[in-house]
Design a protein around this motif. Structure first.
Motif, PDB file in Angstrom:
ATOM      1  N   ILE A  36      24.765  26.674  71.556  1.00  0.00           N
ATOM      2  CA  ILE A  36      25.492  27.576  72.454  1.00  0.00           C
ATOM      3  C   ILE A  36      26.413  26.777  73.377  1.00  0.00           C
ATOM      4  CG2 ILE A  36      25.230  29.209  74.371  1.00  0.00           C
ATOM      5  CD1 ILE A  36      22.633  30.155  73.024  1.00  0.00           C
ATOM      6  N   ARG A  37      25.901  25.676  73.901  1.00  0.00           N
ATOM      7  CA  ARG A  37      26.696  24.842  74.809  1.00  0.00           C
ATOM      8  C   ARG A  37      27.923  24.282  74.099  1.00  0.00           C
ATOM      9  NH1 ARG A  37      22.904  21.986  76.204  1.00  0.00           N
ATOM     10  NH2 ARG A  37      23.200  20.164  74.850  1.00  0.00           N
ATOM     11  N   MET A  38      27.750  23.753  72.884  1.00  0.00           N
ATOM     12  CA  MET A  38      28.874  23.177  72.141  1.00  0.00           C
ATOM     13  C   MET A  38      29.868  24.257  71.731  1.00  0.00           C
ATOM     14  SD  MET A  38      30.343  20.474  71.072  1.00  0.00           S
ATOM     15  CE  MET A  38      29.004  19.328  71.439  1.00  0.00           C
ATOM     16  N   PHE A  39      29.361  25.416  71.307  1.00  0.00           N
ATOM     17  CA  PHE A  39      30.238  26.501  70.894  1.00  0.00           C
ATOM     18  C   PHE A  39      31.100  26.959  72.067  1.00  0.00           C
ATOM     19  CE2 PHE A  39      31.676  30.614  69.544  1.00  0.00           C
ATOM     20  CZ  PHE A  39      31.735  30.548  68.158  1.00  0.00           C
ATOM     21  N   LYS A  40      30.483  27.147  73.221  1.00  0.00           N
ATOM     22  CA  LYS A  40      31.241  27.606  74.386  1.00  0.00           C
ATOM     23  C   LYS A  40      32.236  26.547  74.851  1.00  0.00           C
ATOM     24  CE  LYS A  40      30.818  30.094  78.716  1.00  0.00           C
ATOM     25  NZ  LYS A  40      29.911  30.775  79.666  1.00  0.00           N
ATOM     26  N   LEU A  41      31.854  25.292  74.734  1.00  0.00           N
ATOM     27  CA  LEU A  41      32.757  24.205  75.124  1.00  0.00           C
ATOM     28  C   LEU A  41      34.008  24.220  74.263  1.00  0.00           C
ATOM     29  CD1 LEU A  41      33.175  21.584  76.822  1.00  0.00           C
ATOM     30  CD2 LEU A  41      32.061  20.344  74.949  1.00  0.00           C
ATOM     31  N   GLN A  42      33.859  24.461  72.963  1.00  0.00           N
ATOM     32  CA  GLN A  42      35.005  24.432  72.051  1.00  0.00           C
ATOM     33  C   GLN A  42      35.768  25.747  71.995  1.00  0.00           C
ATOM     34  OE1 GLN A  42      34.599  22.710  68.172  1.00  0.00           O
ATOM     35  NE2 GLN A  42      33.074  21.216  68.807  1.00  0.00           N
ATOM     36  N   LYS A  43      35.060  26.865  72.130  1.00  0.00           N
ATOM     37  CA  LYS A  43      35.688  28.170  71.910  1.00  0.00           C
ATOM     38  C   LYS A  43      35.859  29.002  73.172  1.00  0.00           C
ATOM     39  CE  LYS A  43      36.197  27.262  67.683  1.00  0.00           C
ATOM     40  NZ  LYS A  43      37.562  26.955  67.209  1.00  0.00           N
ATOM     41  N   GLY A  44      35.233  28.612  74.272  1.00  0.00           N
ATOM     42  CA  GLY A  44      35.414  29.346  75.511  1.00  0.00           C
ATOM     43  C   GLY A  44      34.582  30.602  75.623  1.00  0.00           C
ATOM     44  N   CYS A  45      33.703  30.854  74.652  1.00  0.00           N
ATOM     45  CA  CYS A  45      32.802  32.009  74.700  1.00  0.00           C
ATOM     46  C   CYS A  45      31.522  31.625  73.967  1.00  0.00           C
ATOM     47  CB  CYS A  45      33.443  33.237  74.069  1.00  0.00           C
ATOM     48  SG  CYS A  45      33.865  33.049  72.316  1.00  0.00           S
ATOM     49  N   THR A  46      30.463  32.394  74.157  1.00  0.00           N
ATOM     50  CA  THR A  46      29.210  32.102  73.485  1.00  0.00           C
ATOM     51  C   THR A  46      29.252  32.615  72.051  1.00  0.00           C
ATOM     52  OG1 THR A  46      28.145  34.190  74.078  1.00  0.00           O
ATOM     53  CG2 THR A  46      28.008  32.385  75.686  1.00  0.00           C
ATOM     54  N   PRO A  47      28.357  32.139  71.177  1.00  0.00           N
ATOM     55  CA  PRO A  47      28.321  32.660  69.805  1.00  0.00           C
ATOM     56  C   PRO A  47      28.104  34.172  69.758  1.00  0.00           C
ATOM     57  CG  PRO A  47      27.031  30.654  69.964  1.00  0.00           C
ATOM     58  CD  PRO A  47      27.425  31.008  71.357  1.00  0.00           C
ATOM     59  N   THR A  48      27.266  34.684  70.637  1.00  0.00           N
ATOM     60  CA  THR A  48      27.019  36.131  70.666  1.00  0.00           C
ATOM     61  C   THR A  48      28.281  36.891  71.054  1.00  0.00           C
ATOM     62  OG1 THR A  48      24.694  35.775  71.252  1.00  0.00           O
ATOM     63  CG2 THR A  48      25.619  37.959  71.699  1.00  0.00           C
ATOM     64  N   GLU A  49      29.002  36.389  72.056  1.00  0.00           N
ATOM     65  CA  GLU A  49      30.262  37.028  72.464  1.00  0.00           C
ATOM     66  C   GLU A  49      31.285  36.971  71.346  1.00  0.00           C
ATOM     67  OE1 GLU A  49      30.012  36.040  77.276  1.00  0.00           O
ATOM     68  OE2 GLU A  49      31.005  34.653  75.898  1.00  0.00           O
ATOM     69  N   PHE A  50      31.355  35.832  70.664  1.00  0.00           N
ATOM     70  CA  PHE A  50      32.279  35.666  69.544  1.00  0.00           C
ATOM     71  C   PHE A  50      31.971  36.681  68.448  1.00  0.00           C
ATOM     72  CE2 PHE A  50      33.273  33.902  65.387  1.00  0.00           C
ATOM     73  CZ  PHE A  50      34.564  33.428  65.541  1.00  0.00           C
ATOM     74  N   LYS A  51      30.716  36.802  68.101  1.00  0.00           N
ATOM     75  CA  LYS A  51      30.283  37.723  67.049  1.00  0.00           C
ATOM     76  C   LYS A  51      30.630  39.159  67.427  1.00  0.00           C
ATOM     77  CE  LYS A  51      26.062  38.637  64.369  1.00  0.00           C
ATOM     78  NZ  LYS A  51      26.375  37.913  63.126  1.00  0.00           N
ATOM     79  N   SER A  52      30.364  39.514  68.681  1.00  0.00           N
ATOM     80  CA  SER A  52      30.636  40.873  69.156  1.00  0.00           C
ATOM     81  C   SER A  52      32.124  41.184  69.146  1.00  0.00           C
ATOM     82  CB  SER A  52      30.071  41.053  70.567  1.00  0.00           C
ATOM     83  OG  SER A  52      30.397  42.321  71.074  1.00  0.00           O
TER      84      SER A  52
END
Length: 295
Positions: A266-282
């Motif tokens: 989650i930390r790495m995903f948010k660092l690279q994409k600016g949102c959490t994996p759950t937010e991205f999926k939604s």
């Protein structure tokens, strides 16, 4: 302008019967933080523009070219007057070619081409974008085929010149540069295929035939980033693909992409994409359902 934006996910509305979208943009409009699956190429024609990314900001002058890779979250601050080419070709179907996939990995999350830093290729790249714009607007028969041929020329020029030794061209002769480039393409291919596994710097360096310290130096010159950052970029890119598949939980995706803990993923995903994996999926599925509802 952004025609379809849901949260930070942009659905690229390609021109009818094509997989191309181009704006000859003269509007005074700031673009909020967003991302899309298509690659994007931006070239200011009149006046400057400012591009914002998750962890950085760049100032584009007239004529500078910015290549934004798929999945890169970005925004644009526009001046009150100006003009720019914003080109979004769908490169998904081109990624069966190894070179395209590797090149996008090298450029990720974005790259800037300027006449000072890239004199060998800049003029031709700028010319290609202008020709692409004109062909897109004219919409003559077989224009999509013609435009994609120019996209491939554009990418091949970038790939041959934005690689090993751009920062230290005097250090290697042309034959050595070519040999090293081929070797590091093979290494990057291997990382792309095995990024979900445990990849150790020492082992990959041994595969390359270089010492650990020399490999680290060359790898950063070739890809523009460190070995472990590159591995994490590939893991997050794979995670993006898995997250949008129905039935995949965040935990499943994290484990399938080589992360040993959910928190680190989650930390790495948010660092690279600016949102959490759950937010991205939604955000993705909200946009997908809306698009189907409009069909």
């Amino acid at each position: 302008m952004i025609e379809s934006l849901d949260g930070i996910f942009e659905t690229v509305n390609y021109k009818k019967s094509t997989t191309l979208k181009l704006y000859d943009n003269t509007e005074y409009e700031d673009y909020p933080m967003h991302w899309h699956p298509a690659i994007e190429i931006v070239m200011p024609v009149e006046n400057d523009y400012t591009m914002h990314f998750t962890n950085s900001q760049i100032h584009l002058r007239e004529g500078d070219i910015c290549i934004i890779c798929p999945g890169c979250i970005h925004s644009i601050t526009a001046p009150e007057t100006g003009r720019r080419i914003i080109f979004q070709p769908n490169t998904t179907n081109l990624r069966f070619m190894r070179d395209i996939d590797v090149l996008i990995s090298f450029l990720s999350p974005y790259a800037v081409i300027t006449p000072e830093d890239n004199p060998q290729i800049y003029q031709r790249l700028a010319e290609l974008l202008v020709v692409i714009r004109d062909e897109y607007m004219e919409a003559a028969p077989f224009s999509e085929v013609s435009i994609y041929s120019k996209v491939l020329e554009f990418l091949s020029l970038v790939g041959r010149n934005i690689s090993l030794n751009e920062n230290n061209p005097e250090e290697y002769n042309p034959a050595t540069r070519e040999e090293y480039a081929l070797r590091f393409m093979e290494i990057c291919d291997y990382i792309n295929e095995h990024c979900s596994e445990e990849l150790k710097l020492n082992e990959i360096a041994n595969m390359s035939g270089f010492s650990k310290f020399y490999f680290e130096r060359l790898f950063k010159q070739f890809t523009g980033t460190t070995f472990y950052k590159y591995v994490n970029q590939k893991r997050i890119a794979k995670a993006q693909e898995l997250l949008i598949e129905p039935g995949n939980s965040v935990t499943d995706v994290a484990l399938n992409c080589g992360f040993t803990s959910i928190s680190s993923f989650i930390r790495m995903f948010k660092l690279q994409k600016g949102c959490t994996p759950t937010e991205f999926k939604s955000l993705y599925w909200t946009a997908e359902l809306r698009e189907k509802g409009n069909e």
